[in-house]
Design an enzyme around this catalytic site. Structure first.
Site, PDB file in Angstrom:
ATOM      1  N   GLU A  85     -55.890  -4.816 -53.597  1.00 60.37           N
ATOM      2  CA  GLU A  85     -55.984  -5.549 -52.347  1.00 60.37           C
ATOM      3  C   GLU A  85     -55.278  -4.824 -51.219  1.00 60.37           C
ATOM      4  OE1 GLU A  85     -54.397  -8.855 -54.809  1.00 60.37           O
ATOM      5  OE2 GLU A  85     -53.072  -9.095 -53.096  1.00 60.37           O
ATOM      6  N   CYS A 106     -51.650  -2.789 -44.816  1.00 59.50           N
ATOM      7  CA  CYS A 106     -50.756  -2.743 -45.970  1.00 59.50           C
ATOM      8  C   CYS A 106     -51.587  -2.311 -47.174  1.00 59.50           C
ATOM      9  CB  CYS A 106     -50.183  -4.152 -46.142  1.00 59.50           C
ATOM     10  SG  CYS A 106     -49.201  -4.346 -47.614  1.00 59.50           S
ATOM     11  N   CYS A 113     -48.116  -3.094 -61.613  1.00 59.55           N
ATOM     12  CA  CYS A 113     -46.854  -2.396 -61.365  1.00 59.55           C
ATOM     13  C   CYS A 113     -45.993  -2.501 -62.614  1.00 59.55           C
ATOM     14  CB  CYS A 113     -46.128  -3.018 -60.173  1.00 59.55           C
ATOM     15  SG  CYS A 113     -44.577  -2.163 -59.785  1.00 59.55           S
ATOM     16  N   CYS A 117     -40.447  -6.801 -61.155  1.00 61.65           N
ATOM     17  CA  CYS A 117     -39.500  -7.630 -60.397  1.00 61.65           C
ATOM     18  C   CYS A 117     -39.871  -9.093 -60.650  1.00 61.65           C
ATOM     19  CB  CYS A 117     -39.565  -7.294 -58.914  1.00 61.65           C
ATOM     20  SG  CYS A 117     -39.202  -5.567 -58.598  1.00 61.65           S
ATOM     21  N   CYS A 120     -42.325 -11.163 -58.218  1.00 61.89           N
ATOM     22  CA  CYS A 120     -43.498 -10.487 -57.645  1.00 61.89           C
ATOM     23  C   CYS A 120     -44.751 -10.648 -58.496  1.00 61.89           C
ATOM     24  CB  CYS A 120     -43.164  -9.004 -57.467  1.00 61.89           C
ATOM     25  SG  CYS A 120     -44.554  -8.033 -56.868  1.00 61.89           S
ATOM     26  N   GLY A 160     -48.130  -2.254 -56.375  1.00 59.01           N
ATOM     27  CA  GLY A 160     -47.681  -1.014 -57.005  1.00 59.01           C
ATOM     28  C   GLY A 160     -46.435  -0.411 -56.386  1.00 59.01           C
ATOM     29  N   SER A 192     -42.604   1.916 -48.914  1.00 61.29           N
ATOM     30  CA  SER A 192     -41.626   0.944 -49.428  1.00 61.29           C
ATOM     31  C   SER A 192     -41.417   1.183 -50.916  1.00 61.29           C
ATOM     32  CB  SER A 192     -42.157  -0.469 -49.196  1.00 61.29           C
ATOM     33  OG  SER A 192     -41.304  -1.418 -49.788  1.00 61.29           O
ATOM     34  N   SER A 215     -36.782  -2.104 -50.945  1.00 64.79           N
ATOM     35  CA  SER A 215     -36.747  -3.499 -51.382  1.00 64.79           C
ATOM     36  C   SER A 215     -35.393  -3.737 -52.010  1.00 64.79           C
ATOM     37  CB  SER A 215     -37.858  -3.753 -52.407  1.00 64.79           C
ATOM     38  OG  SER A 215     -39.101  -3.677 -51.778  1.00 64.79           O
ATOM     39  N   CYS A 334     -47.882  -9.609 -52.262  1.00 66.18           N
ATOM     40  CA  CYS A 334     -48.659  -8.566 -52.902  1.00 66.18           C
ATOM     41  C   CYS A 334     -49.102  -8.934 -54.310  1.00 66.18           C
ATOM     42  CB  CYS A 334     -47.891  -7.244 -52.898  1.00 66.18           C
ATOM     43  SG  CYS A 334     -46.371  -7.255 -53.845  1.00 66.18           S
TER      44      CYS A 334
HETATM   45  N1  SAH Z   1     -43.207  -1.561 -54.990  1.00 67.67           N
HETATM   46  C1  SAH Z   1     -42.806  -1.399 -53.654  1.00 67.67           C
HETATM   47  C2  SAH Z   1     -43.859  -1.709 -52.633  1.00 67.67           C
HETATM   48  C3  SAH Z   1     -44.713  -2.913 -52.883  1.00 67.67           C
HETATM   49  S1  SAH Z   1     -43.926  -4.484 -52.753  1.00 67.67           S
HETATM   50  C4  SAH Z   1     -41.559  -2.200 -53.376  1.00 67.67           C
HETATM   51  O1  SAH Z   1     -41.163  -2.985 -54.223  1.00 67.67           O
HETATM   52  O2  SAH Z   1     -40.955  -1.990 -52.328  1.00 67.67           O
HETATM   53  C5  SAH Z   1     -43.797  -4.705 -51.013  1.00 67.67           C
HETATM   54  C6  SAH Z   1     -42.808  -5.765 -50.617  1.00 67.67           C
HETATM   55  O3  SAH Z   1     -43.288  -7.091 -50.930  1.00 67.67           O
HETATM   56  C7  SAH Z   1     -41.483  -5.593 -51.336  1.00 67.67           C
HETATM   57  O4  SAH Z   1     -40.403  -5.685 -50.464  1.00 67.67           O
HETATM   58  C8  SAH Z   1     -41.526  -6.743 -52.296  1.00 67.67           C
HETATM   59  O5  SAH Z   1     -40.267  -7.037 -52.728  1.00 67.67           O
HETATM   60  C9  SAH Z   1     -42.214  -7.818 -51.473  1.00 67.67           C
HETATM   61  N2  SAH Z   1     -42.644  -8.991 -52.245  1.00 67.67           N
HETATM   62  C10 SAH Z   1     -43.094  -9.040 -53.504  1.00 67.67           C
HETATM   63  N3  SAH Z   1     -43.345 -10.307 -53.879  1.00 67.67           N
HETATM   64  C11 SAH Z   1     -43.062 -11.084 -52.815  1.00 67.67           C
HETATM   65  C12 SAH Z   1     -43.125 -12.489 -52.572  1.00 67.67           C
HETATM   66  N4  SAH Z   1     -43.537 -13.326 -53.497  1.00 67.67           N
HETATM   67  N5  SAH Z   1     -42.712 -12.946 -51.357  1.00 67.67           N
HETATM   68  C13 SAH Z   1     -42.321 -12.086 -50.394  1.00 67.67           C
HETATM   69  N6  SAH Z   1     -42.263 -10.756 -50.563  1.00 67.67           N
HETATM   70  C14 SAH Z   1     -42.624 -10.255 -51.760  1.00 67.67           C
HETATM   71 FE1  SF4 Z   2     -43.511  -3.574 -58.339  1.00 68.34          FE
HETATM   72 FE2  SF4 Z   2     -42.605  -3.663 -55.817  1.00 68.34          FE
HETATM   73 FE3  SF4 Z   2     -43.564  -5.893 -57.034  1.00 68.34          FE
HETATM   74 FE4  SF4 Z   2     -41.235  -4.850 -57.817  1.00 68.34          FE
HETATM   75  S1  SF4 Z   2     -41.704  -5.723 -55.802  1.00 68.34           S
HETATM   76  S2  SF4 Z   2     -42.904  -5.571 -59.183  1.00 68.34           S
HETATM   77  S3  SF4 Z   2     -41.626  -2.662 -57.588  1.00 68.34           S
HETATM   78  S4  SF4 Z   2     -44.716  -4.059 -56.512  1.00 68.34           S
END
Ligand code: SAH
Ligand code: SF4
Length: 346
Positions: A85, A106, A113, A117, A120, A160, A192, A215, A334
Site C-alpha cells: 500500500e 508514503c 516486516c 513492533c 504495528c 516494511g 524512516s 521511530s 501502515c
Molecule cells: N519500518 C519503518 C518505516 C515504516 S513505519 C519504521 O518503523 O520507522 C512508519 C511509521 O509508522 C513508524 O514511525 C511507525 O512506528 C508508525 N506506525 C506504525 N503503526 C502505527 C500506528 N498504529 N499508529 C501510528 N503510527 C504507526
Molecule cells: Fe516494521 Fe516499522 Fe512496523 Fe516496526 S513500525 S513493525 S519496523 S514497519
C-alpha cells in the site's frame, strides 16, 4: 526499473549504440510509457527481447480509498500476487501555509516486516519479502498516473523496514533523485527506520542529502523494548551514537517519531526524558497519536494528554509537531489495508 548504469550495460550486451540509453530513460521516466512496445524509436527486436526480461509496470492498481480530507490510500498488487500500500497525503495548509502545493507520498519498502513492533499492523503477519527497486519506484509512477498529481515529497513510512532492504533502497533512491530519473530533490525524501544501527551509519555515507526519521516511541530502553523488539539488539544508547554519526555527515535535523500510546509511553516523565534525548542530537519531534489497529489492545491518549505531552517538549526548547489526524478512517496506519486484503476481510 533500471538505473542509468544498469541500462547502459544491458544495451552493450545487445550491441546497441550508446545514445539508446538516453532514449530509453526518457521513455521510462519522462514520457512514462507503460511498455517497451510503446518506445517507437527503438528497433522491434530490441523491444521484444527487453520486454520479456524487464516489465515496466511490476505492479497494478487494485483499489483506492479516500478520506474526507482527501488523503488517499492505494492498494497495489505485485506480480506474485502479494499486496502493498501507498498513501498520498495532500498539502496541509496548517503545516505548510495556505498556498503549499506539497504532495507527499508514503511508500512501502517490503511486503510485511520482520521487526514485529507490538503496535504495528505491518509486522502482524511477519515478513514476506523485499520489494525490488522497480517496485518501489513504480509506486510513485503509478500513483502519479492514477491521481494526476505530481509527487514532490516522499517518505519511506509505508509497510516494511527500508534499511533492512538496503541495496534496493539505494538503487531506488538513485532513480528517484537522478535528473534522468524522477528528479525529486533528496532533501524532500525521508527514510524512516526503527533504528538499525549499522545501516544508519552506512546510509550516512550516501552522497545524497536525504532526511532521516527514527521511530523512537520510547525515550529509554525499558519503555522502548516493551513495544519494539529491535531495541534489544540496538539499545537506545547505541542508536543515539549512530545518530551522532549521521549528524556529523549531514546538515539536516533528524526527526524523532513518537507514537503516543496510552499507559505505555505517554506519561509526562517520558516527555521530560524525550526532551533530553532530542536535545542531545538537536532533533525535532513528531508526535503521532496512536492509530487503532484491529486485534491490538493499544489506545491513544486523550487529546488533552497529547497536548500536555507536546507542551513539555516545546517548553523544553524542542521543536515538536502533534500530527493533524489524517487517514484514521481509511486504515492509514501502515499495513492495515494490505493485511485485511490478504486475510480476506476487505
Ligand atoms: N519500518 C519503518 C518505516 C515504516 S513505519 C519504521 O518503523 O520507522 C512508519 C511509521 O509508522 C513508524 O514511525 C511507525 O512506528 C508508525 N506506525 C506504525 N503503526 C502505527 C500506528 N498504529 N499508529 C501510528 N503510527 C504507526
Ligand atoms: Fe516494521 Fe516499522 Fe512496523 Fe516496526 S513500525 S513493525 S519496523 S514497519
Amino acid at each position: 526499473m533500471l538505473t542509468r548504469s544498469q541500462l547502459s550495460n544491458l544495451l552493450e550486451q545487445h550491441a546497441q549504440p550508446s545514445y539508446r540509453v538516453n532514449q530509453i530513460l526518457d521513455w521510462i521516466y519522462k514520457k512514462r510509457v507503460h511498455s517497451w512496445e510503446g518506445m517507437s524509436n527503438l528497433p522491434s527486436e530490441l523491444r521484444e527481447s527487453l520486454s520479456a526480461d524487464f516489465p515496466l509496470r511490476p505492479l497494478s492498481h487494485v483499489l483506492t480509498k479516500g478520506s474526507r480530507d482527501t488523503t488517499r490510500k492505494f492498494l497495489l498488487k505485485l506480480a506474485d500476487g502479494r499486496y502493498v500500500e501507498t498513501v498520498l497525503i495532500p498539502a496541509s495548509p496548517a503545516l505548510y501555509g495556505e498556498t503549499s502545493d506539497r504532495h507527499t507520498l508514503c511508500v512501502s519498502s517490503q511486503v510485511g516486516c520482520a521487526y514485529g513492533c507490538k503496535f504495528c499492523a505491518s509486522g502482524l503477519d511477519g515478513f514476506t519479502r523485499n520489494l525490488t527497486a522497480a517496485e518501489i519506484v513504480s509506486q510513485i509512477l503509478l500513483v502519479e498516473e492514477l491521481s494526476g498529481e505530481k509527487v514532490n515529497n516522499l517518505v519511506f513510512m509505508g509497510m516494511g523496514e527500508p534499511l533492512a532492504n538496503f541495496e534496493n533502497l539505494c538503487q531506488a533512491l538513485e532513480i528517484i533523485t537522478a535528473h534522468w530519473g524522477l528528479g525529486i530533490g533528496a532533501r524532500r525524501i525521508t527514510v524512516s527506520t526503527s533504528g538499525l544501527v549499522p545501516q544508519i551509519k552506512k546510509l550516512a555515507e550516501l552522497s545524497q542529502q536525504i532526511r532521516l526519521a527514527i521511530s523512537l516511541h520510547g525515550p529509554n530502553d525499558e519503555t522502548r523494548s516493551q513495544i519494539m523488539p529491535v531495541n534489544r539488539k540496538y539499545p537506545v544508547a547505541d542508536l543515539f551514537d549512530a545518530l551522532e554519526v549521521w549528524n556529523s555527515k549531514k546538515n539536516q535535523k533528524i526527526t524523532l517519531e513518537y507514537i503516543l500510546i496510552d499507559g505505555i509511553n505517554s506519561h509526562i516523565d517520558h516527555a521530560r526524558e524525550l526532551v533530553q534525548r532530542a536535545k542531545s542530537i538537536r532533533a525535532k519531534v513528531n508526535l503521532i497519536p496512536y492509530n487503532t489497529v484491529e486485534g491490538l489492545p493499544w489506545v491513544r491518549p486523550t487529546d488533552q494528554d497529547c497536548l500536555s505531552f507536546k507542551k513539555v517538549l516545546t517548553n523544553g526548547g524542542i521543536s515538536a509537531t502533534l500530527r493533524l489526524e489524517k487517514g484514521h478512517d481509511i486504515d492509514a496506519a501502515c499495513g492495515q489495508l494490505r493485511l485485511k486484503k490478504e486475510q480476506g476481510t476487505l
